[in-house]
Design a protein around this motif. Structure first.
Motif, mmCIF file in Angstrom:
data_model
loop_
_atom_site.group_PDB
_atom_site.id
_atom_site.type_symbol
_atom_site.label_atom_id
_atom_site.label_comp_id
_atom_site.label_asym_id
_atom_site.label_seq_id
_atom_site.Cartn_x
_atom_site.Cartn_y
_atom_site.Cartn_z
ATOM 1 N N LYS A 203 0.148 0.608 -6.811
ATOM 2 C CA LYS A 203 -1.206 0.149 -7.175
ATOM 3 C C LYS A 203 -1.898 1.157 -8.075
ATOM 4 O O LYS A 203 -2.498 0.779 -9.086
ATOM 5 N N MET A 204 -1.811 2.441 -7.718
ATOM 6 C CA MET A 204 -2.475 3.462 -8.532
ATOM 7 C C MET A 204 -1.863 3.537 -9.930
ATOM 8 O O MET A 204 -2.589 3.643 -10.923
ATOM 9 N N PHE A 205 -0.543 3.461 -10.016
ATOM 10 C CA PHE A 205 0.101 3.505 -11.331
ATOM 11 C C PHE A 205 -0.393 2.364 -12.221
ATOM 12 O O PHE A 205 -0.803 2.584 -13.365
ATOM 13 N N PHE A 206 -0.352 1.144 -11.699
ATOM 14 C CA PHE A 206 -0.738 0.006 -12.528
ATOM 15 C C PHE A 206 -2.236 -0.012 -12.806
ATOM 16 O O PHE A 206 -2.665 -0.429 -13.887
ATOM 17 N N LEU A 207 -3.051 0.444 -11.873
ATOM 18 C CA LEU A 207 -4.491 0.544 -12.132
ATOM 19 C C LEU A 207 -4.777 1.552 -13.239
ATOM 20 O O LEU A 207 -5.615 1.305 -14.112
ATOM 21 N N VAL A 208 -4.084 2.680 -13.227
ATOM 22 C CA VAL A 208 -4.266 3.669 -14.296
ATOM 23 C C VAL A 208 -3.826 3.077 -15.636
ATOM 24 O O VAL A 208 -4.486 3.286 -16.661
ATOM 25 N N CYS A 209 -2.739 2.313 -15.644
ATOM 26 C CA CYS A 209 -2.321 1.629 -16.877
ATOM 27 C C CYS A 209 -3.412 0.689 -17.378
ATOM 28 O O CYS A 209 -3.713 0.642 -18.579
ATOM 29 N N VAL A 210 -4.021 -0.068 -16.472
ATOM 30 C CA VAL A 210 -5.106 -0.980 -16.834
ATOM 31 C C VAL A 210 -6.293 -0.194 -17.390
ATOM 32 O O VAL A 210 -6.897 -0.589 -18.396
#
Length: 118
Positions: free
Chosen positions: A80-87
């Motif tokens: 979740k944190m990885f994809f949120l940072v990507c967003v």
């Protein structure tokens, strides 16, 4: 706070599936023209690029769903944190390169999700 974080991650994921649909299927349609403040002529010439962008937005949404449904809590948090940072990065770049409103539509909800998850 956990419920709020999961709710915000879900909202960000759904947003990205909506972006995907708009960019891949409605880009040259009246709804897409209105949402992206495009002319039909410009939309026609950029439709392939928009579809590619939509595909990437779909990947972001899928990654967030993966994080939501991952059974290993520690790994789910990392996903979740990885994809949120990507967003967030995509939202900042979109705000810089296209329109400031992208920050509020894309990056801000992801920032709030990160804060809630922390």
């Amino acid at each position: 706070m956990r419920f709020l974080g999961l709710t915000l991650v879900t909202i960000v994921a759904v947003q990205h599936f909506i972006f995907m649909y708009l960019e891949m299927y409605l880009w040259t349609q009246p709804t897409g023209l209105k949402v992206f403040r495009n002319t039909f002529e410009k939309a026609q010439t950029t439709a392939v690029l928009a579809a590619n962008q939509g595909l990437y937005n779909g990947f972001l949404g899928a990654g967030l769903l993966w994080g939501l449904f991952q059974s290993n809590e520690a790994f789910a948090y990392q996903i979740k944190m990885f994809f949120l940072v990507c967003v967030i990065i995509a939202g900042f770049y979109g705000a810089y390169s296209v329109s400031r409103r992208i920050f509020f539509i894309q990056a801000l909800p992801a920032i709030l999700a990160v804060i809630a998850l922390l």
